[in-house]
Scaffold this active site. Structure first.
Site, PDB file in Angstrom:
ATOM      1  N   ILE A 221      31.542  16.047 -23.319  1.00 51.22           N
ATOM      2  CA  ILE A 221      31.794  16.007 -24.914  1.00 51.22           C
ATOM      3  C   ILE A 221      31.257  14.701 -25.462  1.00 51.22           C
ATOM      4  O   ILE A 221      30.649  14.668 -26.601  1.00 51.22           O
ATOM      5  CB  ILE A 221      33.285  15.814 -25.347  1.00 51.22           C
ATOM      6  CG1 ILE A 221      34.118  16.987 -24.730  1.00 51.22           C
ATOM      7  CG2 ILE A 221      33.673  15.689 -26.732  1.00 51.22           C
ATOM      8  CD1 ILE A 221      33.571  18.234 -25.287  1.00 51.22           C
ATOM      9  N   ALA A 222      30.779  13.754 -24.578  1.00 55.44           N
ATOM     10  CA  ALA A 222      30.058  12.593 -25.041  1.00 55.44           C
ATOM     11  C   ALA A 222      29.789  11.778 -23.683  1.00 55.44           C
ATOM     12  O   ALA A 222      30.322  12.127 -22.594  1.00 55.44           O
ATOM     13  CB  ALA A 222      31.137  11.530 -25.857  1.00 55.44           C
ATOM     14  N   ALA A 224      28.285   7.793 -22.095  1.00 58.12           N
ATOM     15  CA  ALA A 224      28.101   6.246 -22.487  1.00 58.12           C
ATOM     16  C   ALA A 224      27.633   5.717 -21.125  1.00 58.12           C
ATOM     17  O   ALA A 224      27.112   6.337 -20.243  1.00 58.12           O
ATOM     18  CB  ALA A 224      29.407   5.581 -23.036  1.00 58.12           C
ATOM     19  N   SER A 225      27.588   4.435 -21.261  1.00 56.97           N
ATOM     20  CA  SER A 225      26.649   3.730 -20.213  1.00 56.97           C
ATOM     21  C   SER A 225      27.440   3.960 -18.727  1.00 56.97           C
ATOM     22  O   SER A 225      26.627   4.074 -17.921  1.00 56.97           O
ATOM     23  CB  SER A 225      26.885   2.142 -20.404  1.00 56.97           C
ATOM     24  OG  SER A 225      28.179   1.754 -20.669  1.00 56.97           O
ATOM     25  N   GLY A 227      29.855   6.185 -17.719  1.00 59.83           N
ATOM     26  CA  GLY A 227      30.402   7.707 -17.518  1.00 59.83           C
ATOM     27  C   GLY A 227      30.412   8.480 -18.597  1.00 59.83           C
ATOM     28  O   GLY A 227      29.622   8.092 -19.576  1.00 59.83           O
ATOM     29  N   GLN A 228      30.968   9.769 -18.351  1.00 57.32           N
ATOM     30  CA  GLN A 228      30.896  10.688 -19.641  1.00 57.32           C
ATOM     31  C   GLN A 228      32.433  11.719 -19.573  1.00 57.32           C
ATOM     32  O   GLN A 228      32.814  11.348 -18.623  1.00 57.32           O
ATOM     33  CB  GLN A 228      29.716  11.697 -19.096  1.00 57.32           C
ATOM     34  CG  GLN A 228      29.623  12.315 -17.941  1.00 57.32           C
ATOM     35  CD  GLN A 228      28.553  13.311 -17.641  1.00 57.32           C
ATOM     36  OE1 GLN A 228      27.403  12.611 -17.928  1.00 57.32           O
ATOM     37  NE2 GLN A 228      28.396  14.218 -17.131  1.00 57.32           N
ATOM     38  N   LYS A 244      37.262  11.269 -18.107  1.00 54.70           N
ATOM     39  CA  LYS A 244      36.259  10.494 -18.091  1.00 54.70           C
ATOM     40  C   LYS A 244      35.696  10.318 -16.554  1.00 54.70           C
ATOM     41  O   LYS A 244      36.782   9.944 -15.615  1.00 54.70           O
ATOM     42  CB  LYS A 244      36.285   8.990 -18.693  1.00 54.70           C
ATOM     43  CG  LYS A 244      35.393   8.223 -18.744  1.00 54.70           C
ATOM     44  CD  LYS A 244      35.422   7.001 -19.686  1.00 54.70           C
ATOM     45  CE  LYS A 244      36.310   5.950 -19.246  1.00 54.70           C
ATOM     46  NZ  LYS A 244      36.400   4.807 -19.904  1.00 54.70           N
ATOM     47  N   ASP A 378      35.774  -4.946 -27.022  1.00 57.71           N
ATOM     48  CA  ASP A 378      34.727  -4.151 -27.312  1.00 57.71           C
ATOM     49  C   ASP A 378      35.136  -3.323 -28.469  1.00 57.71           C
ATOM     50  O   ASP A 378      35.117  -1.952 -28.307  1.00 57.71           O
ATOM     51  CB  ASP A 378      34.431  -3.515 -26.078  1.00 57.71           C
ATOM     52  CG  ASP A 378      33.199  -2.456 -26.179  1.00 57.71           C
ATOM     53  OD1 ASP A 378      32.249  -3.254 -26.956  1.00 57.71           O
ATOM     54  OD2 ASP A 378      32.753  -1.682 -25.373  1.00 57.71           O
TER      55      ASP A 378
END
Length: 701
Positions: A221-222, A224-225, A227-228, A244, A378
């Site tokens: 679904i998405a 990032a740096s 993991g996914q 994740k 963050d």
């Protein structure tokens, strides 16, 4: 327990939620994963959403109240599941410069090869910038260079993606076009093969995929740096979750990069005199935080702690963790449906207001930074989602930080000193904040603070842009031997991000103005002696009320509005209790103090006509109580006289009080006050009536 599943409108490319059986070598198809009768609900919306490090929440609808025994059993089961997850993550990597030195110090070919790759990527970008400057096309090609930098970071891998994410929230370091491009690093990143992700899940959790989930999305679904994320449905509970999965080989990749960057830091410390900070220490701090993000069990524990501290407010949502399906490299959490906080049009289409959500974020952030000290480090837009029912969801708890207890009060005091333009006190605050060592003389810093703030504070502090303060303080810090602690830099980043989100909706929005209610509540209700002194400093200076031309940055009239709003708002119960209590005490002191004062002026022979016995008070009070009562009465009169005699006192500051007197909340508050003072006076009267007068007869033996 029913569970209303919600989904984040975020995807990579044009990803849709199809379900398929992953192709595994020498394994039979998992029919459960492609079950068509009970598919996972499709995502609503489209476009970029939260990153893979930033998904997930469930809204629970409890139709029945669990019994205490059921709650105890649930807590016990949950703790046992968490302990099993911790056991699965026992070998999670931790940052160790010594280990990196041992590992890569003996692999020169690999180190040189990676160094050349990094130098080529960053060097090509630097060369392009230099050519633009030489040709006078620096501004014209700004968008082109921003895209080039983003692609360079992606090509160089996870470590540089994390660096780019950090730069994307630093308007003091990057132009707006660069911020816009680098912000795409928060979610729109390349994925890794699904087969590797599913294999990781099975390996980490020690069971077949189809025994865990009844269905799982065909692709991420998405991403990032680190993991996914996949969307899935838990086989046992049928709940919708986000899973994740960590990128394969990421530990070695970032380990080599930090080994090289740390080596560069040594060279900078030794040969670059312009940079006064310890670059190696900064690299170590950043690396430790990135390695902490690699341990997904730690992230789950961070989420639990954050939820316990801050999800008590009904407008804040925090995801929960499924420990049975979590390990060091796999994290299963609640799913959430929402819109990123910087997508104003999408938020308004749901009937929500961005500024309301940002204000919720600011109040929650202030609680994080200054109340409990444990805060989300963050807070980029992908980690802050607006849910359809108007709640603010905090996501991704891999990077957290803490404000030292001593610094929390010092920061509030620092704001008060800034409002008061007390630059000597501001400079001394840097000792408490650990910006300066005790042996550093702050006297040269005072003129620098005065020069900046006297110019910046031309209008009221409430109208001051937070970024202006950050930029100005940055210039001052650069000139003197300051060592800015990591927690403080993260605080500035957090509030700057929130202000930036608000400015999308309202260019005139100011974080400090929105922070007034919180600071008012803390100053008025916190028993900390330091904060009580700060409140007195805020209101009075040299025996005079602060409300003149010289002190126009503090307007009592302006400050009274948010205080009244807080007093009458849903979060003002603590303040209401305090106000009623103090109002009752002050009123009692005025009434009974006046009676006591009058009684003390009555001649003794007249007192004997009133009382049969020789008493010292018309009420059941000893000498100490009488003195305390009279002192409080005198203090109330002294403050009022001070206000009236002050040349700067303007009765119009009470106008906001008159404006809210008709509100129902004020009438209820008045009723509680009348009830309180009536009870106190009735109790005093009853004590007086029931008091047994002392006898004059001699004691018998």
């Amino acid at each position: 327990m029913n569970s209303t599943s919600v989904a984040v409108p975020c995807c990579v490319g044009a990803t849709s939620l199809n379900y398929r059986t992953p192709r595994w070598k020498s394994k039979p198809p998992r029919a459960a994963l492609v079950e068509k009768s009970k598919p996972v609900p499709a995502l609503r919306g489209g476009g970029g959403g939260g990153g893979a490090d930033s998904i997930i929440l469930r809204v629970r609808d409890d139709s029945t109240t669990p019994t205490p025994s059921a709650l105890t059993r649930d807590r016990t089961d949950d703790m046992q599941a968490e302990a099993r997850a911790m056991a699965r993550a026992v070998d999670a990597s931790v940052y160790s410069p010594e280990y990196l030195t041992r590992t890569y110090g003996s692999r020169p070919i690999k180190v040189v090869s990676r160094a050349v790759e990094i130098f080529a990527g960053v060097g090509m970008f630097a060369l392009s910038l230099w050519l633009d400057q030489v040709n006078g096309q620096l501004e014209r090609n700004q968008r082109l260079r921003a895209v080039q930098l983003r692609k360079t970071f992606i090509r160089l891998g996870p470590t540089f993606v994390k660096i780019g994410q950090g730069l994307s929230t630093r308007p003091d370091l990057c132009p707006p076009i660069y911020l816009e491009e680098l912000s795409q690093l928060q979610d729109a990143l390349p994925t890794f093969p699904d087969a590797e992700a599913f294999s990781c899940i099975e390996r980490e959790l020690g069971r077949p995929l189809d025994s865990i989930y009844s269905s799982i999305s065909a692709s991420p679904i998405a991403a990032a740096s680190l993991g996914q994320v996949y969307k899935a449905q838990v086989r046992l509970s049928r709940q919708i979750v986000a899973v994740k999965v960590q990128r394969p080989g990421i530990e070695e990749a970032i380990g080599l990069d930090f080994y090289l960057i740390r080596g560069l830091g040594f060279l900078i410390n030794k040969y670059v005199d312009v940079i006064s900070s310890d670059v190696v220490a900064l690299v170590d701090e950043f690396a430790r935080r990135v390695y902490q993000e690699l341990n997904y069990v730690q992230e789950g524990q961070n989420a639990r702690r954050f939820k316990k501290l801050y999800a008590d407010k009904e407008d804040v949502l925090v995801p929960d963790i499924f420990w049975d399906y979590t390990s060091g490299k796999v994290l299963t959490m609640d799913w959430v449906e929402g819109v990123k906080l910087n997508e104003q049009d999408a938020i308004e289409r749901q009937g929500l207001k961005v500024l309301d959500l940002v204000n919720t974020g600011i109040q929650c952030s202030l609680r994080q930074l200054l109340e409990y000290g444990y805060f989300h480090a963050d807070p980029h837009p992908g980690n802050l989602l607006a849910t359809p029912d108007g709640k603010l969801a905090f996501l991704d708890f891999g990077m957290m930080s803490e404000t030292p207890e001593q610094a929390r009060s010092a920061i509030i005091g620092h704001v008060v000193h800034m409002v008061n333009r007390d630059y000597e006190a501001m400079a001394r605050d840097y000792y408490v904040l650990d910006f300066l060592s005790p042996d550093v003389d702050v006297s040269p810093i005072v003129p620098a603070l005065r020069n900046f703030f006297d110019d910046a504070l031309n209008s009221t502090v409430s109208e001051l842009n937070f970024k202006t303060i950050v930029d100005g303080l940055g210039a001052v810090l650069y000139q003197y031997p300051f060592n800015v602690p990591a927690y403080y830099a993260l605080i500035l980043r957090s509030l700057t991000v929130l202000e930036g989100l608000a400015l999308y909706a309202d260019p005139n929005f100011k974080v400090l103005a929105a922070s007034y209610p919180y600071f008012a509540k803390r100053l008025l209700t916190d028993p900390n002696p330091y904060l009580r002194d700060a409140l007195i400093e805020l209101l009075f200076k040299d025996g005079r009320f602060r409300h003149g031309k010289k002190d126009q940055d503090f307007s009592a009239k302006d400050a009274l509005q948010p205080v009244l709003k807080l007093l009458l708002g849903p979060d003002g119960e603590d303040l209401r209790v305090l106000v009623i209590k103090e109002a009752v005490r002050a009123t009692e002191a005025i009434v009974l103090g006046s009676v006591l004062e009058a009684y003390n002026t009555v001649p003794d022979f007249l007192r004997s006509l009133i009382y049969n016995s020789n008493v010292t008070s018309p009420f059941a009070m000893n000498i100490a109580e009488q003195e305390s009562m009279l002192e409080l009465r005198a203090q109330v009169f002294r403050i009022w006289a001070l206000l009236q005699s002050s040349n700067s006192f303007d009765p119009s500051i009470l106008q906001p009080v008159l404006q809210v007197l008709q509100e129902p909340g004020v009438r209820r508050l008045g009723g509680r006050f009348v009830s309180g003072i009536t009870q106190r006076l009735a109790a005093r009267l009853l004590q007086q009536v029931l008091r047994v007068p002392p006898t004059n007869s001699a004691p018998t033996s």
